[in-house]
Design an enzyme around this catalytic site. Structure first.
Site, mmCIF file in Angstrom:
data_model
loop_
_atom_site.group_PDB
_atom_site.id
_atom_site.type_symbol
_atom_site.label_atom_id
_atom_site.label_comp_id
_atom_site.label_asym_id
_atom_site.label_seq_id
_atom_site.Cartn_x
_atom_site.Cartn_y
_atom_site.Cartn_z
ATOM 1 N N CYS A 111 -1.117 29.583 13.494
ATOM 2 C CA CYS A 111 -2.025 29.989 14.568
ATOM 3 C C CYS A 111 -2.465 28.796 15.426
ATOM 4 O O CYS A 111 -2.961 28.978 16.535
ATOM 5 C CB CYS A 111 -3.264 30.683 13.995
ATOM 6 N N ASP A 138 2.454 39.754 6.426
ATOM 7 C CA ASP A 138 2.867 40.442 7.645
ATOM 8 C C ASP A 138 4.024 41.416 7.440
ATOM 9 O O ASP A 138 4.343 42.178 8.355
ATOM 10 C CB ASP A 138 3.266 39.416 8.712
#
Length: 559
Positions: free
Chosen positions: A46, A288
């Protein structure tokens, strides 16, 4: 003595590293093997855009753990550049390829934790594999992009995709002095948000001199040798650039799971229960690649975000070594920044409520992040969505500047606790002039929504006002001060400042449907109480006031 278990974790980063570390904390004797296909087992993906933009200066700051540090701290055996090619559930074995040596071997296991994450959507079009067409998913991706910029080779860049990574990349390329064009196939950036709540983000992109192209996709890259010189859009437009960055989206990487016979869910991600167990015994999955329970809609959902992935990994790691933990679901709390505009979302958007067939009500509130009299107050628009019959909070979106992060987290906590809009009225939040207001924006949003829930007033959204204006002659009353009218008024509105309203009631028709508005909704609420007690029965307050109306009108023009 208890037999020693062998736990194989497939994949690192958020879910895999969390799973392995938790398994070790719960079982000191287990053999824990982590196989990661890439060069880095635990990095801050991120943070990659912020490294490109020099907000994060050092590459090493992105590396949360290395194989050596994981061995030292957790006694984990970590193998990078090792790809698991196959899981053999009946034999309790995995087939692994050492990508550096080119050798393949078999490893036995007692439990497996799948953390294979996502794979990027890369359309099969001409020129897409050119060396200056990049993804931004790994540390080497970010390093390569940054090196090219700092070498002076990138004056113009095209970013394809206006989601989280796309917008963060745009902002950080701009910080590096690169001229940027953003291409988004949808009619808005940040498609999880409702259209009117991203207008300020799009306005900020314009202020940064970013060219934003909506409702247009890419058809091919025009390449010379191994280098792309331009991208061609669906409408035939050709845009030249030095660098192209793809951020179209991702899909769950379920190749290994499917090959092993593991069931997928309705979203085509791996189906798991609350213990993160898959359909095959002794195989867990997290992160994910998995499908989870949405705590608001109650349905299965795929939410590829770092927060849920870390928590899922922790649960999978604990259960794999015989402890008992449960992941209770998520609802997509997220936040993004462009320039000095921050947009955040939690729970369901209005368009998601419509898609799910939910009975809901929307309110808009505009307030400062702290007391107005204290210098530097920044406004924020809060869109709050709650169940019509019960007042249960379904979702919220906030756009503004400072303080948006704090408020979205409060609302995310309220959703988790199944709170109602009436509960928001009674929250006990910290107040001092530099930090908030005696009536915090969250409390004010709760009060506004609770008033409607208790039928203490009635209100229209900007969209509803526009719809009624097209259908019939309605009476619209602007109760702002006269000097505020110069910035604009709703067409056909009657201007009567709030302090003069009681004295000028004879100028209005109490039999007509009447909509009152001010700048943000507070003064018009006071006006509606005056009118209601003076015979105006068919009365509505415009939620969000003229600010909300302006956002709505901009969203129509830009879509």
């Amino acid at each position: 003595m208890e037999n020693k278990q062998t736990i194989v974790v497939i994949g690192g980063v958020a879910a895999g590293a969390s799973a392995a570390a938790k398994a070790r904390r719960e079982d000191e004797r287990a053999t824990i093997l982590v196989y990661e296909k890439g060069k880095y087992v635990s990095f801050a993906n991120c943070g990659l855009p912020y490294y490109v933009g020099n907000e994060i200066m050092q590459e090493r700051a992105l590396l949360l753990h290395t194989p050596d540090s994981l061995k030292t701290r957790f006694n984990l055996d970590v193998f990078v550049e090792h790809e698991v090619l196959e899981i053999k559930p009946e034999e309790h074995q995995v087939v692994v390829k050492n990508l550096q040596a080119g050798e393949t071997f078999t490893q036995s296991y007692d439990k497996v934790i799948l953390a294979t994450g996502t794979k990027p959507i890369v359309p099969n079009i001409d020129g897409i594999h050119s060396r200056n067409v990049h993804l931004l998913r790994t540390v080497p991706d970010a390093v390569q992009i940054k090196q090219q910029i700092e070498a002076g080779n990138v004056k113009k860049a095209v970013v394809v995709g206006g989601g989280f990574i796309g917008l963060e990349a745009v902002e950080n390329l701009h910080r590096q002095g690169v001229s940027v064009t953003l291409i988004e196939k949808a009619d808005q950036v940040m498609t999880p948000f409702d259209r009117e709540m991203v207008v300020d983000l799009e306005d900020m992109l314009q202020k940064l001199r970013v060219e934003v192209i909506l409702n247009n996709g890419i058809t091919k890259f025009v390449a010379q040798g191994d280098r792309a010189e331009a991208v061609q859009l669906e409408d035939g437009t050709v845009i030249h650039a030095d660098m192209f960055l793809l951020s179209i989206g991702v899909r769950p990487d379920v190749t290994l799971a499917e090959k092993a016979g593991i069931e997928l869910g309705a979203t085509r991600a791996i189906a798991v229960n609350g213990r993160m167990e898959t359909s095959i015994p002794d195989i867990y999955a997290a992160g994910d690649a998995v499908e989870i329970h949405h705590r608001v809609s109650g349905k299965s959902a795929w939410i590829p975000l770092a927060g849920p992935a870390n928590k899922q990994g922790r649960v999978a790691g604990a259960n794999a070594v015989g402890r008992s933990m449960e992941f209770k679901g998520a609802y997509g709390t997220s936040i993004v920044r462009v320039g000095n505009v921050v947009a955040a979302k939690t729970g369901l958007s209005e368009k998601e409520c419509i898609r799910e067939g939910m009975d809901y009500r929307v309110t808009y509130n505009y307030h400062g992040n702290h007391a107005a009299y204290y210098p530097g107050s920044e406004g924020m628009m809060i869109k709050l969505i709650a169940e019509q019959q019960t007042g249960r909070i379904l979702g919220a979106q906030i756009v503004g500047g400072a303080g948006v992060d704090k408020r979205i987290d409060v609302l995310a906590t309220a959703i988790y606790g199944h709170m109602t809009v009436e509960d928001l009225e009674h929250l006990d939040l910290a107040y001092a002039p530099p930090f908030g207001a005696a009536k915090d924006p969250i409390i004010m949003a709760g009060m506004t929504h609770a008033n409607l829930y208790r039928a203490e007033g009635n209100a229209y959204t900007p969209a509803q006002v526009a719809e009624q204006m097209e259908k019939k002659d309605i009476q619209i009353v602007d109760v702002r001060n006269e000097d505020e009218w110069a910035v604009g008024m709703i067409p056909g509105a009657i201007g009567i400042p709030l302090p003069m309203l009681r004295a000028r009631l004879n100028e209005l028709d109490p039999a007509k449907e009447t909509v009152v508005y001010c700048r943000s909704g507070q003064r018009s609420y006071f006006a509606s109480r005056i009118l209601m007690q003076n015979g105006f029965q068919n009365l509505k307050n415009l939620m969000g006031g003229y600010l909300g109306w302006t956002l709505f009108q901009k969203s129509l023009k830009e879509s």
